[in-house]
Design a protein around this motif. Structure first.
Motif: not given
Length: 231
Positions: A24-25, A40, A44, A47, A51-52, A207-208
């Motif tokens: 997550a981020g 998350q 970020s 990751l 990501a965010y 969003r990832g």
């Protein structure tokens, strides 16, 4: 196994071996419309994939269904972009990942904003996933492969697929012993992490989604919120 040459590629390999995990981020700044994802639990930067709050990576690949090349960042300025990574022989998560984009396509057509989104599935099995296979698969998951907003990208070679998908986007995948160039198997030809990226029209990741496939309703709700943020 190919040795990753970048930090993102290294993290992607770790993710593939571990099949994702809770990644997550949470950067959070004025570059995004949505707030940090509540589900998350990592920054970020930790990751492997976009990501965010991060920028959508840039890569240019053939889009054989439209007989042109597409750059993942070329829609910045006027469209939201959704990117995911699949192989068509996958019997598990890939149909859902691609189907999500197809449902977004239908939602956009119904709402009359189909020219304000870009849907970009990328195959990491270009040997098997020929243009005709991509066309049939797009129809199978419910997409309109002739629509301009549907750009199914196919790297020129296996090497190029690894460079873009694993190294640049940080989405890990590895061939299994079941892999053959031209035949389907009851076993999975690849193990891979599952990632879908939603980037706003300024090119920042909202969003990832990982691991697995998010619900279509969640993707559409997030997309609609992002679009509303630009009004």
């Amino acid at each position: 196994m190919n040795r990753p040459t970048s930090r993102r590629g290294y993290l992607a390999t770790v993710g593939a071996v571990g099949l994702g995990g809770a990644l997550a981020g949470c950067l959070g700044d004025d570059d995004t419309v949505l707030g940090p994802p509540e589900d998350q639990d990592a920054e970020s930067e930790a990751l492997s994939f976009p990501a965010y709050g991060q920028r959508l990576p840039e890569a240019t690949l053939p889009s054989p269904l439209h007989d042109r090349e597409v750059t993942t960042t070329e829609f910045e300025g006027n469209r939201e972009t959704l990117v995911t990574f699949v192989f068509t022989r996958c019997s598990m998560v890939c149909p859902a990942l691609t189907g999500n984009l197809a449902q977004v396509q239908a939602h956009a057509a119904e709402g009359g904003f189909e020219d304000e989104i870009a849907l970009v599935p990328i195959t990491f099995d270009p040997v098997y996933d020929t243009p005709e296979v991509l066309r049939e698969y797009s129809e199978y998951v419910g997409a309109d492969p002739t629509a301009e907003n549907w750009q199914f990208l196919r790297p020129e070679s296996e090497e190029r697929a690894r460079e873009v998908v694993a190294e640049r986007f940080g989405v890990g995948y590895e061939k299994t012993d079941a892999y053959t160039p031209n035949e389907e198997s009851e076993e999975m030809e690849f193990v891979h992490t599952s990632v879908t990226v939603l980037a706003n029209r300024d090119g920042y990741v909202e969003r990832g989604y990982n691991p697995g496939s998010p619900s279509p309703a969640r993707v559409i709700d997030d997309l609609d919120t992002v679009r509303e943020g630009y009004r």
